[in-house]
Design a protein around this motif. Structure first.
Motif, PDB file in Angstrom:
ATOM      1  N   THR A 200       0.851  -1.173   0.000  1.00 22.65           N
ATOM      2  CA  THR A 200       0.000   0.000   0.000  1.00 22.65           C
ATOM      3  C   THR A 200       0.893   1.231   0.000  1.00 22.65           C
ATOM      4  O   THR A 200       1.930   1.252   0.642  1.00 22.65           O
ATOM      5  CB  THR A 200      -0.997  -0.026   1.189  1.00 22.65           C
TER       6      THR A 200
ATOM      7  N   HIS B 224      -3.091  -5.825  -2.496  1.00 23.44           N
ATOM      8  CA  HIS B 224      -2.770  -4.484  -2.977  1.00 23.44           C
ATOM      9  C   HIS B 224      -3.891  -3.579  -2.505  1.00 23.44           C
ATOM     10  O   HIS B 224      -5.056  -3.830  -2.809  1.00 23.44           O
ATOM     11  CB  HIS B 224      -2.725  -4.451  -4.502  1.00 23.44           C
TER      12      HIS B 224
ATOM     13  N   ALA C 101      -5.270   0.346  -2.241  1.00 22.95           N
ATOM     14  CA  ALA C 101      -5.179   1.775  -2.532  1.00 22.95           C
ATOM     15  C   ALA C 101      -6.133   2.467  -1.588  1.00 22.95           C
ATOM     16  O   ALA C 101      -7.281   2.074  -1.476  1.00 22.95           O
ATOM     17  CB  ALA C 101      -5.594   2.041  -3.970  1.00 22.95           C
TER      18      ALA C 101
ATOM     19  N   SER D 282      -1.235   2.426  -8.688  1.00 23.32           N
ATOM     20  CA  SER D 282      -0.227   1.595  -8.051  1.00 23.32           C
ATOM     21  C   SER D 282       0.602   0.902  -9.112  1.00 23.32           C
ATOM     22  O   SER D 282       0.099   0.482 -10.148  1.00 23.32           O
ATOM     23  CB  SER D 282      -0.881   0.579  -7.115  1.00 23.32           C
TER      24      SER D 282
END
Ligand code: ATP
Ligand code: MG
Lengths: 247, 398, 480
Positions: B59, B124, B126, B164
């Motif tokens: 992150t 992952h 965000a 990302s």
């Protein structure tokens, strides 16, 4: 039950059915025979609503309604069932999903309650047994990788589950071994009832020995050239189409 | 590269300077031909701040909660020369790749010990508007070791553009096996960039399954080198592209030596105003005799404004090989639809069935039942009439 | 073709590699506006055409050579090339065969081009382009009767100015690409074909191109217009002498098919390929495109590409009219150190447009063969269909075969299918044929011919035989 009048159909520019007339009464079994390419599959596909074929003339009345106006699924709900000459493979869709979805769709439109998972499985297993099919077929994709005979059995399995009023069976006997032929034939006989009709397309006497038809028709060049009782089939087996056409 | 310029100006390394000079790739850069770079260029990006979560996650460009597992160790920080070379090659591809290198915030190097067997689940996440995170992950899989790597892009509630970028190197030693699953279901403002470079040693086997549902823009560059005899790679993927999404996968498999096998299967299903690009390239080098490759790409266009750009490429310099590819574009198969309808399914249900079947061909290959269920559930959510199938699954799957 | 014939054919080297000793009028190498003016003056062109050339030249100056193809060659020095060469002759160009230099006729005879009408293949009208100039067009009379115009473009500029003006550059604009722009500036000659409404061209039309002069580029330009309901089949053949240095060939071919019209365009390309080490040979950088403008129109490209050091060519179809059809059938052979990057573009614009692509690539020796194709379906091309098949055959372990099919689809009702395979000639097949008494070479020829059959069948009869023979020569020495 089914009344076909002067039915004309074509593919692209090519006329295939050139004026079919046929009356099927409730409870009757009609066999259609005829040379390759004469239009037998075209006839059954048109009745099931396949839109590759364009109906250019004529009328089909099924249980008092204009069949040609209905979508394929509406015909299925109304009790028309087509066993395909070449059953379609649908990779990625489990056989059992199709079976359950189809059964409940048809039931819903007949005002019958939806089958619960348990009831459905019980019913399927019963029919599997009749067709002498392994339960593994349920979890395979629809017709994918099935042998020719297995596909045909799968079609009849579907028919037994859907309990149609009018069954159109297009060469359901082709590609079957001796035992399978008997199983399929018996499968069809089980469905025989005073309020159910069958249109049977076949090339061979063998199936007709098991499922005895009330009428036999010869379809050639897009027309019904000859009709008779079950003895006509035997005559065809002996004399071939050439002899018949010459007569 | 307006959105990045200010930011890059602070970065001051050589990559950054080059990146500013080169700019974001334009349509003239073959590999970025179809990429809509507008939202990239227009957003004023800023470095994201990490926020607390509980899983092993990437992150804001940082790895957090790196797990301690038997057979897995955190190594580094130094790259091996080969790894450095591969990363350099990655950065030199174009202006955006240079940017990814220049803004890289963190790097994690993991080693899976000899003959160890490790399962790793990376999330992952965000979690901030206009934020971007850049990171690199290097995994060394020792000879005979096994790794299952599952990457999951979680759907968060960030309401604005977020980005990302992960550059990932995986090196498989002799006889190593890696199963790698990527499930990208990021939210509709996400820009997801993945650069993956895999090198397989002798008799090693790498299997990648990549599923893309989410994000506004997702671009994956995947390169797999079969560098040791009898190495094999299998990559399959599914992208469901909807709304105004853009999905782009550039996959290359390089048969560096002979007696290697590869297989790629990719499916795009595009609806709404979505656009999907798939470029699958197989290179069989001179002297890589007795190699084989099979490619299959299927594309389903579901709406009038959907767009798809598939391109299967074969580049072959050895003669004793078998190579084939097939690629189709079309809408749902009419015969199959008719068959289903003749069994009483409504048009909508029949269409949902076939869409599901199209996707399921890829999804059913996922071995891990937990992630497969997750993907399937979300898949049904993606379909307009997924309920019937969801119900069927519920009731008759045992 | 009989085995004996094949045997004879495989016994020879590039048999077209002779130079004709003929007096010619050649401009010194170099390219600038004056050269273009000079070309235009020598051809007695109208002012508008000179303007058009100069415009193209200005555009070319701003462009850069394409670099995306899978080919590799040193930069071309465009100042070292001569842009005009014509056999010297009296008068304004040949009116009949009697006026043509006998040495030239001899050249064409050696090439196997039946220029003399008596020896003519039945029903083939021939236009022959020697270096930059069209030297003779046969069967004019008969074509005239049918209303067909078949003449050198340079002549059409005078005889049918309105048509040339209307269609020149209509399909391939001046700045379409680098080599098309160059061609537009300096094009020398080529064929012009016009088939009026409803006319079925009574014979095959054919043009032979030959580069003879050293350091000359050949920049021919062909324009074929088929009006409503007409039909024409056209074939071009190409050869060049064997020379050590590379020569540039940058041609442009434009086709226009109106409603219900059909154009069949076949090419047998056998430019000198260079030697085994890649020395010499033609750079064949060609732009070919046809527009199916009318409903139900059809354009079909068939090509056999065996020659040239480098081939860079993508005959394309823009399918605008409803139900129009585009076809591309290709056999490309890359042997020696040849590099071929060829394929097609099918652009589907109109509803129910259909296209078929069959590409057969053969790589031998150190040849590199790439198929590059684009199938593009624009929104509104309802029910468009494409079928593409590209197969590659590798003979030997020093060559390469590459496939780069691009697809861009924006129409959901379109159905596109692409298949490709790459393999070597099967040892089993070779062995089988040899156990039946064939030599390895014959067996190979047979297998390769079988591989190409689908495409050869699309060539006009007379040339299918020639194509097979040519393939045989090209494969010579490929086994062993
Ligand atoms: N989609 C189609 N396109 C073109 N022709 C078709 C199509 N469908 C059917 N035909 C043609 O129509 C004719 C009748 O076909 P049909 O399948 O009805 O024959 P059949 O009587 O069932 O033959 P068989 O006994 O071999 O099953 C054949 O000549 C067939 O080729
Ligand atoms: Mg039939």
């Amino acid at each position: 039950m089914l009344s076909i009048q002067n039915l004309h159909a074509r593919v692209g520019d090519k006329p295939i059915l050139k004026g079919i007339n046929l009356e099927i009464k409730t409870g009757e079994i009609h066999a259609i025979m005829g040379p390759n390419g004469s239009g037998k599959s075209t006839l059954s596909s048109v009745l099931a609503g396949r839109d590759d074929y364009e109906v250019t003339d004529g009328e089909v009345i099924y249980q008092g309604q204009n069949l040609l106006e209905l979508e394929p699924e509406e015909r299925a709900w109304a009790g028309v069932f087509l066993s395909f000459q070449y059953p379609v493979e649908i990779p990625g869709v489990k056989n059992i999903y199709l079976l359950k979805a189809a059964v409940n769709a048809v039931r819903e439109h007949r005002g019958q309650p939806e089958l619960k998972a348990g009831e459905f499985l019980k019913l399927v297993r019963e029919k599997l047994k009749v067709m002498q099919m392994d339960e593994a077929f349920l979890h395979r994709n629809v017709n994918e990788g099935f042998s020719g005979g297995e596909k045909k059995r799968n079609e009849i399995l579907q028919m037994q589950l859907l309990e149609p009023t009018l069954a159109l069976l297009d060469e359901t006997d082709s590609g079957l071994d001796v035992d399978a032929l008997r199983i399929v034939g018996e499968g069809i006989n089980r469905m025989r009832s005073p309020d159910r009709s069958v249109l049977l397309v076949t090339h061979y006497q063998r199936l007709l020995d098991v499922v005895k038809p009330d009428f036999v028709h010869v379809l050639a060049q897009g027309e019904i050239k000859l009709s008779g009782d079950h003895t006509l089939a035997q005559r065809l087996e002996r004399e071939g189409y050439e002899g018949i056409e010459a007569a | 590269m307006s959105g990045f310029t200010a930011w890059l100006a602070d970065a001051e390394d050589t990559h950054a300077m080059k990146a500013i000079a080169v700019g974001l790739p334009t349509k003239r850069v073959e590999s970025w031909k179809y990429v809509p770079t507008r939202s990239l260029a227009r957003t004023t990006w800023k470095q994201a701040d990490p926020q607390g979560v509980e899983q092993f996650a990437l992150t804001a460009g940082s790895f957090i909660n790196v797990p301690t597992l038997d057979g897995l160790s955190v190594t580094g920080p130094d790259l091996l020369p080969g790894e450095q070379r591969r990363l350099n090659k990655m950065s030199e591809a174009h202006g955006f790749a240079l940017t990814q290198a220049a803004l890289e915030h963190s790097r994690l190097i993991l080693t899976v010990g000899k003959t160890a067997s490790v399962a790793l689940n990376l999330h992952h996440i965000a979690n901030q508007a206009s934020s971007a995170g850049f990171a690199a992950l290097v995994i060394r899989v020792s000879p005979g070791a096994q790794l299952t790597l599952i990457e999951q892009f979680d759907r968060t509630t960030v309401e604005q553009a977020n980005l990302s970028s992960l550059r990932c190197l995986i090196t498989l030693g002799r006889d190593a096996r890696v199963t790698h699953v990527r499930f990208q279901a990021a939210n509709s403002h996400a820009h997801v960039f993945t650069n993956l470079d895999v090198e397989c040693g002798e008799h090693a086997s790498y299997r990648l399954q990549t599923i893309e549902f989410g994000s506004k823009l997702a671009r994956s560059d995947i390169y797999v080198a079969l560098a040791g005899k009898e190495a094999q790679a299998s990559v399959n993927g599914l992208a469901i592209t909807n709304g105004s999404q853009y999905h782009d996968t550039h996959l290359a498999i390089d048969h560096v030596v002979g007696d290697t096998k590869s297989e790629m299967t990719f499916r795009n299903m595009v609806d709404g105003k979505g656009e999907a690009t798939f470029n699958g390239r197989v290179l069989i080098r001179k002297d890589s005799q007795r190699s084989g490759t099979e490619q299959s790409i299927a594309n389903l266009l579901m709406s009038d404004s959907a767009r798809v750009n598939p391109k299967p490429e074969l580049e072959i310099y050895a003669d004793d090989v078998t190579a084939s590819h097939g690629c189709t574009v079309g809408s749902l198969n009419q015969t199959e639809l008719f068959y289903l309808k003749s069994r009483g399914l409504s048009e909508a249900d029949a269409r949902a069935f076939l869409q599901y079947a199209f996707a399921e061909k890829i999804v059913e290959e996922i071995e891990d039942p937990e992630i497969r269920d997750l993907v399937e559930t979300q898949l049904l959510g993606e379909l307009t009439h997924g309920e019937l199938i969801a119900e069927l699954k519920e009731s008759v799957d045992v | 073709m009989s085995q004996q014939e094949i045997d004879q054919l495989v016994d020879q080297d590039y048999k077209y590699g002779f130079v004709t000793d003929i007096e010619s009028d050649t401009l010194p190498p170099g390219l600038n506006e004056d050269v273009i003016r000079e070309i235009s003056t020598r051809k007695g062109e109208p002012e508008w055409l000179l303007e058009w050339r100069l415009e193209a030249y200005a555009k070319w100056l701003t462009m850069t050579p394409p670099d995306w193809a899978h080919v590799d060659y040193p930069p071309i020095d465009f100042q070292s090339i001569s842009y005009f060469s014509a056999p010297k002759k009296q008068g304004d160009g040949p009116q009949s065969l009697d006026e043509v230099d006998p040495a030239l006729i001899d050249t064409y005879n050696k090439l196997g081009i039946p220029l003399e009408e008596q020896k003519m293949l039945a029903g083939v009208a021939v236009d022959a382009v020697f270096d930059s100039v069209s030297v003779v067009t046969t069967f004019k009379e008969k074509l005239h009767e049918a209303g067909v115009v078949f003449c050198p473009l340079s002549e059409a500029v005078h005889s049918h100015p309105e048509l040339v003006k209307k269609f020149l550059g209509a399909v391939i604009p001046q700045n379409d690409n680098y080599y098309a722009a160059l061609n537009s500036a300096v094009f020398s000659d080529g064929s012009f074909v016009y088939i009026p409404k409803g006319v079925r061209c009574p014979m095959e039309l054919s043009t032979y191109f030959r580069i003879n002069q050293q350091n000359t580029g050949q920049f021919e330009r062909t324009l074929i217009v088929a009006e409503e309901g007409s039909y024409v089949s056209y074939l071009e053949g190409c050869t060049a002498p064997q020379r050590d240095e590379n020569q540039l060939h940058a041609a442009v071919v434009e086709l226009v098919a109106e409603t219900d019209a059909e154009i069949k365009y076949s090419t047998v390309q056998n430019w000198f390929a260079g030697d085994d080490d890649g020395k010499g040979g033609i750079y064949n950088f060609v732009t070919k495109r046809g527009e199916c403008r009318g409903d139900r129109s059809k354009i079909s490209w068939t090509q056999l590409e065996t020659g040239s050091a480098i081939t860079w060519k993508y005959p394309s179809c823009v399918l605008i009219g409803a139900d129009s059809v585009g076809e591309f059938y290709s056999v490309a052979v890359a042997g020696k150190k040849q590099q071929a990057d060829t394929g097609t573009k099918m652009i589907h614009i109109g509803p129910r447009t259909r296209s078929t692509i069959i590409s057969k690539g053969i790589s031998t020796a150190r040849g590199q063969n790439a198929y590059r194709g684009l199938v593009k379906v624009l929104p509104g091309a309802v029910d468009a269909r494409n079928f593409t098949q590209c197969d590659s055959l590798l003979i030997g372990d020093q060559c390469g075969a590459h496939t780069f099919p691009y697809v861009e689809a924006e129409e959901p009702s379109a159905q596109l299918e692409h298949e490709a395979t790459t393999s070597k000639v099967s040892d089993d097949q070779l062995f089988y044929l040899r156990t039946r008494g064939m030599t390895e070479e014959d067996a190979l020829n047979m297998v390769v011919n079988g591989f190409c059959k689908e495409v050869f069948q699309k060539l006009p009869m007379e040339f299918a035989v020639e194509a097979e023979a040519l393939l045989g020569i090209t494969l010579e020495g490929a086994v062993g």
